[in-house]
Structures are given as structure tokens and as C-alpha cells.
Design a protein around this motif. Sequence first.
Motif, PDB file in Angstrom:
ATOM      1  N   GLU A  13       0.828  -1.209   0.000  1.00  0.00           N
ATOM      2  CA  GLU A  13       0.000   0.000   0.000  1.00  0.00           C
ATOM      3  C   GLU A  13       0.855   1.249   0.000  1.00  0.00           C
ATOM      4  O   GLU A  13       0.520   2.248  -0.657  1.00  0.00           O
ATOM      5  CB  GLU A  13      -0.928  -0.015   1.218  1.00  0.00           C
ATOM      6  N   LEU A  14       1.985   1.194   0.745  1.00  0.00           N
ATOM      7  CA  LEU A  14       2.882   2.351   0.784  1.00  0.00           C
ATOM      8  C   LEU A  14       3.514   2.591  -0.584  1.00  0.00           C
ATOM      9  O   LEU A  14       3.643   3.740  -1.030  1.00  0.00           O
ATOM     10  CB  LEU A  14       3.976   2.135   1.834  1.00  0.00           C
ATOM     11  N   VAL A  15       3.884   1.497  -1.248  1.00  0.00           N
ATOM     12  CA  VAL A  15       4.459   1.626  -2.591  1.00  0.00           C
ATOM     13  C   VAL A  15       3.449   2.238  -3.546  1.00  0.00           C
ATOM     14  O   VAL A  15       3.765   3.136  -4.336  1.00  0.00           O
ATOM     15  CB  VAL A  15       4.941   0.254  -3.112  1.00  0.00           C
ATOM     16  N   ASN A  19       3.805   5.719  -5.520  1.00  0.00           N
ATOM     17  CA  ASN A  19       3.678   5.797  -6.979  1.00  0.00           C
ATOM     18  C   ASN A  19       2.651   6.850  -7.384  1.00  0.00           C
ATOM     19  O   ASN A  19       2.866   7.620  -8.323  1.00  0.00           O
ATOM     20  CB  ASN A  19       3.279   4.432  -7.544  1.00  0.00           C
ATOM     21  N   HIS A  20       1.534   6.858  -6.674  1.00  0.00           N
ATOM     22  CA  HIS A  20       0.504   7.867  -6.952  1.00  0.00           C
ATOM     23  C   HIS A  20       1.030   9.269  -6.677  1.00  0.00           C
ATOM     24  O   HIS A  20       0.784  10.200  -7.464  1.00  0.00           O
ATOM     25  CB  HIS A  20      -0.726   7.590  -6.095  1.00  0.00           C
ATOM     26  N   LEU A  21       1.774   9.426  -5.587  1.00  0.00           N
ATOM     27  CA  LEU A  21       2.318  10.738  -5.220  1.00  0.00           C
ATOM     28  C   LEU A  21       3.268  11.258  -6.298  1.00  0.00           C
ATOM     29  O   LEU A  21       3.164  12.421  -6.719  1.00  0.00           O
ATOM     30  CB  LEU A  21       3.051  10.631  -3.883  1.00  0.00           C
ATOM     31  N   PHE A  22       4.162  10.400  -6.771  1.00  0.00           N
ATOM     32  CA  PHE A  22       5.145  10.874  -7.743  1.00  0.00           C
ATOM     33  C   PHE A  22       4.553  11.010  -9.145  1.00  0.00           C
ATOM     34  O   PHE A  22       5.063  11.798  -9.941  1.00  0.00           O
ATOM     35  CB  PHE A  22       6.384   9.972  -7.725  1.00  0.00           C
ATOM     36  N   ARG A  23       3.490  10.282  -9.433  1.00  0.00           N
ATOM     37  CA  ARG A  23       2.768  10.556 -10.680  1.00  0.00           C
ATOM     38  C   ARG A  23       2.134  11.941 -10.621  1.00  0.00           C
ATOM     39  O   ARG A  23       2.122  12.679 -11.617  1.00  0.00           O
ATOM     40  CB  ARG A  23       1.696   9.488 -10.927  1.00  0.00           C
ATOM     41  N   LYS A  24       1.633  12.292  -9.465  1.00  0.00           N
ATOM     42  CA  LYS A  24       1.031  13.609  -9.271  1.00  0.00           C
ATOM     43  C   LYS A  24       2.079  14.709  -9.447  1.00  0.00           C
ATOM     44  O   LYS A  24       1.833  15.729 -10.100  1.00  0.00           O
ATOM     45  CB  LYS A  24       0.411  13.678  -7.875  1.00  0.00           C
ATOM     46  N   ILE A  25       3.263  14.492  -8.870  1.00  0.00           N
ATOM     47  CA  ILE A  25       4.343  15.467  -8.994  1.00  0.00           C
ATOM     48  C   ILE A  25       4.800  15.578 -10.442  1.00  0.00           C
ATOM     49  O   ILE A  25       4.983  16.675 -10.974  1.00  0.00           O
ATOM     50  CB  ILE A  25       5.526  15.073  -8.077  1.00  0.00           C
ATOM     51  N   TRP A 219      -0.279  22.542  -3.790  1.00  0.00           N
ATOM     52  CA  TRP A 219      -1.088  21.555  -4.490  1.00  0.00           C
ATOM     53  C   TRP A 219      -0.843  20.130  -3.976  1.00  0.00           C
ATOM     54  O   TRP A 219      -1.455  19.176  -4.445  1.00  0.00           O
ATOM     55  CB  TRP A 219      -0.842  21.616  -5.992  1.00  0.00           C
ATOM     56  N   LEU A 220       0.084  19.990  -3.000  1.00  0.00           N
ATOM     57  CA  LEU A 220       0.249  18.727  -2.290  1.00  0.00           C
ATOM     58  C   LEU A 220      -0.383  18.849  -0.906  1.00  0.00           C
ATOM     59  O   LEU A 220      -0.388  19.935  -0.305  1.00  0.00           O
ATOM     60  CB  LEU A 220       1.739  18.386  -2.135  1.00  0.00           C
ATOM     61  N   ARG A 227       5.899  13.371   3.212  1.00  0.00           N
ATOM     62  CA  ARG A 227       6.410  12.121   2.652  1.00  0.00           C
ATOM     63  C   ARG A 227       7.547  12.382   1.656  1.00  0.00           C
ATOM     64  O   ARG A 227       8.576  11.710   1.684  1.00  0.00           O
ATOM     65  CB  ARG A 227       5.267  11.360   1.959  1.00  0.00           C
ATOM     66  N   VAL A 228       7.375  13.349   0.764  1.00  0.00           N
ATOM     67  CA  VAL A 228       8.425  13.669  -0.206  1.00  0.00           C
ATOM     68  C   VAL A 228       9.695  14.120   0.519  1.00  0.00           C
ATOM     69  O   VAL A 228      10.807  13.678   0.193  1.00  0.00           O
ATOM     70  CB  VAL A 228       7.957  14.764  -1.182  1.00  0.00           C
ATOM     71  N   GLN A 229       9.539  14.977   1.496  1.00  0.00           N
ATOM     72  CA  GLN A 229      10.709  15.471   2.231  1.00  0.00           C
ATOM     73  C   GLN A 229      11.434  14.344   2.955  1.00  0.00           C
ATOM     74  O   GLN A 229      12.666  14.318   3.005  1.00  0.00           O
ATOM     75  CB  GLN A 229      10.287  16.557   3.214  1.00  0.00           C
TER      76      GLN A 229
END
Length: 444
Positions: A13-15, A19-25, A219-220, A227-229
Motif C-alpha cells: 500500500e505504501l508503494v 507511486n501515486h504521489l510521484f505521478r502527481k508530482i 497543491w500537495l 512524505r516527499v521530504q
Amino acid sequence: MNSNAGRIEEAAELVDSDNHLFRKITTRIVPVLWLVYFFNYLDRTNVAYAHLRMKDDLGFSDPVFGLGASLIFFGLIAFEIPSNIVLARIGLRKTLFRIMILWGLCSAAMSLVTTPTEFYILRFMIGVFEAGLVPGALYYITLWYPTQRRGQPCAMFYTAPSCAGIVSGPLAAGFMTYLNGVGNFKGWQWLFIMEGLPCLVLAFVAYRVLADSPDKATWLTRDERRRVQNLIQDSNVAHHTLDRQDFLTVARDPRLWVLGLTGFLMLIPQFGLTFWQPTLLKGMGLTVMEVGIYSALPAICGVVTSVLVAKHSDATGERCWHYIGSALTAAVGLLLTTFFPSNTLLTLLCLCLTWAGFVSAYAMLWTFPGRIFSGRVAATGLAIITVIHGSAGIVGPYGLALIKTATGGFTISLYTGSVLLVASTLIFYPFFSRRSTLQLEQAR
């Protein structure tokens, strides 16, 4: 057992969440960076097509054009590193806004050139104003993606000049043919105007859409920013400062200078061909429109081949021989181009082979700096490499012009380009073969 299954499910689920987060970025920032680089390439190289008519209208000789084409790189070299140091302090949004407004105006002003001196000054100033764009964008990517996720956005970013190369010929031919005489402007004047002014609009779009770093991205969500940081924290890429010690750390690494020299040797023939290919094709009796359309074919081959080579390189994990093979392919293509001076079809096939090698080799070369530099030193390392590579732009177009004037054709310059490509592989291999890389890392 249930505990292990729960942990596996939680990890999956974390993966998926990442993946969804970095697709958004990626969806947010990469298209903007891509468009900026796309127009940058158009404005840098449109003079190659404008020259087909400027030469007669303004009486510019081949050395005048060659020097003007090269002068943009003097500006880049002089201001590349300072621009990136400033970027690390004020952020990408302000840097991009300044770059695009000034370079767009200067590019459009090329339509008003009447003398070699004006030509030289404006070409130099375009280089000054666009300095820092590419290494700055690459540094910006390191602020948003952990090391293992940077390959895809970098590869997408580097398709921009290749795609620009596909449409630059037909666009230039269309502007120069169908707008010639409109409003008492020549076709080549409209070319500079139509490709320069859109940069002003794009400057405002980039300023509004981009954020300087993940912690400033409204927008995040708060959890997404955190999470990104956390993912990039290990490499300290969120720090926007640079000191003398960071610079010395970069400068002491011999791989920095080898990457710089390898790219320098490879790019001399590539820059030369970029600015002189339209003239080479026109010399075979083609019209301006035919030159523009046919020039798209080698560019298409370059894009398609580079994607296939990169995909194979990612699948195998091998980089060194992918670069060497691509560079030698370009060398063979240049050599074969000299064999068919009056056969348009065979010359185009040779140019397709050449550009397949050029684009693939340069894409492979840029997979190495990210494996060497990270964190605060990344922007400086990338800027130094870009400066060295940019120096090839000084030598390539002007050197080819001098050789063409002295010999009356392109044959000797194409031979020279082949030799330089082979030399780049000989310098590159001892430092970046798998065995050499392991030995250097163990020594450190």
C-alpha cells in the motif's frame, strides 16, 4: 503468519501511495519543464534555418554565421555556474521567469538584425540570458525525486530537444515560406518572432504552476509534502546553500572532468551538424520547405532510438557500453554521410544513423552525474559539466564554418567529427567501465 502478511500488505500500500504521489508530482512539474526546454532548443537553433535566407538578404558569409552560431555558448559558459548558484538561493520560479522573459525578448529581437555586429551581440546575449536553464532544471528534479526515481523525469525532460528537433524544420520552413512578405517582414524575421514571443507567456505559466520545493507546494497535501521530504532527506537535497568546500569536493573528483571532456568531444560534431545540416541539405538542391521537412526524419530517428536504448540500458543496468555503442554509431553515420554527396536519400539515411547515435549517446552520458553527485553539490557539479559541454558549441559551428570555407565542402569536417566521437569513447571507458567504477569506489 498473519503478521507477515499484514506487513507485506502495508508495504504494498505504501508503494502504491508513493507511486501515486510521484505521478502527481510528475504531471505537475515535468510538462512545464519540458515546454521550457522545448522552446529553448527552438530559439537556440532556429538560426540554422533562418540562415538559408539571411545569408542572401544580409550578405552574411559562412564564417560570420558560424561565429554568430557559436557566440551563444560564450554567454552560456560565462554565466552558467553563477546562474545556478543564484538559483539554489532564490529558487527555480524566479530564475525561470527571469531567464524566459529576457531570452524570449532577445530571440524575437533577432528579427531586427541588419549587421554582423548586431547578430553577434544578440546571439551572445541569448546565451547569457538562458544560462543555467538545463542544469537548473536537473537540480530542481533532485529536489522532488529520491535518487531511485529520477531516471524517468530526467528522461522525459531530455526528450524536449529531440522533439523540438522534429518540428523545428517544418515550423521554420512554414514560417519562412508562408509568412514571407507579411507586414513587410521577411520569412526569417517571422521565424524569430513566432518562436521568441511565446516564451513570454510560458514564463508566467511556469511561475504560477511550479513551486520552488516540495515544502512550498500548496497543491500537495500536508502528508504528501512530509512524505516527499522524508524520502529525499538522506541526500540533503532540500538544502539550497553552497559553500567553498562543496565546490572543492566536486572539483576533486576526476570523473567530473572525464564526463565533461567526453561530452565536449562528442558535442563538437553534434553542434556543428545541428547548425549546418540545413545548409548541407540545401546544397543538394532542395528547397527551403524540403529542407525543413526532411530535417525532421533524422530527429525522429534520434528520439525513437534513444528511447529504445534507454529502455534496454535500464533493463540490463548497463550504461558504459550503451554510451560507447551509441557514440560509435554516430561516428559511422558521419563517416558514411561523406560517401553520398549527391544522393539525397542515402545522405538522409546516413544522417538518421548519425542522429540515432548522437541522441542516444548524450542521453546515456547524463545518467552518470546523478550517480556521482547529490545533495548540495549536485547543482554545481551539473553546472560545471554543462559549461564544459557548452564549450563544444563554441568550437563546433565556427570550426565547421572555417573548414567549409577552406575546403569548399563538408567532407573534412565530417571526418573530423567521426574521429572526435571515437576519441570520446577512449577517454570515457577507463573511468566508467564496471571494473573501473568499482575500483574507484573502493579506493574512496
